[in-house]
Design a protein around this motif. Structure first.
Motif, short mmCIF file in Angstrom:
data_model
loop_
_atom_site.label_atom_id
_atom_site.label_comp_id
_atom_site.label_asym_id
_atom_site.label_seq_id
_atom_site.Cartn_x
_atom_site.Cartn_y
_atom_site.Cartn_z
N UNK A 29 -106.61 110.45 2.43
CA UNK A 29 -105.62 110.78 3.45
C UNK A 29 -106.18 110.62 4.86
N UNK A 30 -107.46 110.91 5.04
CA UNK A 30 -108.08 110.76 6.36
C UNK A 30 -108.02 109.31 6.83
N UNK A 31 -108.12 108.37 5.90
CA UNK A 31 -108.01 106.95 6.27
C UNK A 31 -106.59 106.59 6.70
N UNK A 32 -105.62 107.42 6.32
CA UNK A 32 -104.22 107.19 6.68
C UNK A 32 -103.78 108.03 7.88
N UNK A 33 -104.73 108.76 8.49
CA UNK A 33 -104.40 109.53 9.69
C UNK A 33 -104.33 111.02 9.52
N UNK A 34 -104.77 111.54 8.36
CA UNK A 34 -104.80 112.98 8.14
C UNK A 34 -105.70 113.63 9.19
N UNK A 35 -105.28 114.74 9.79
CA UNK A 35 -106.07 115.37 10.86
C UNK A 35 -107.49 115.72 10.41
N UNK A 36 -108.43 115.46 11.28
CA UNK A 36 -109.84 115.75 11.02
C UNK A 36 -110.15 117.23 11.28
#
Length: 94
Positions: A29-36
């Motif tokens: 999901x992080x690769x798709x823009x999930x908040x860090x």
């Protein structure tokens, strides 16, 4: 306002699948823009996670606030086509 990955996982997929979700799904999901993770607060901002899922599932797409377009005149949609509209200056010019 900020939640750990474990807290988010439990809220999103439940306690039984939370461990798998944090290891496998979050990196995808992080690769798709999930908040860090915010280093100052040591967690992910919950409002941004909610906004991410709104966009991810297309919930926010296509919703617009409707504005009334004027007075409703229900009987006027069936105008008599034989009558030509006259302008305020007289008969219409063809």
């Amino acid at each position: 306002m900020f939640a750990t990955d474990k807290e988010l996982a439990i809220a999103i997929v439940g306690k039984e699948r939370a461990a798998m979700w944090t290891k496998v799904v979050i990196p995808q999901l992080e690769r798709k823009g999930f908040p860090r993770i915010d280093p100052l607060h040591d967690g992910r901002p919950v409002p941004l996670v909610m906004r991410f899922y709104d966009a991810y599932f297309g919930i926010a797409a296509g919703f617009h606030a409707a504005v009334p377009d004027g007075e409703e005149r229900l009987g006027t949609w069936k105008r008599d086509r034989r009558k030509q509209a006259k302008s305020k200056w007289g008969d219409p010019q063809l």
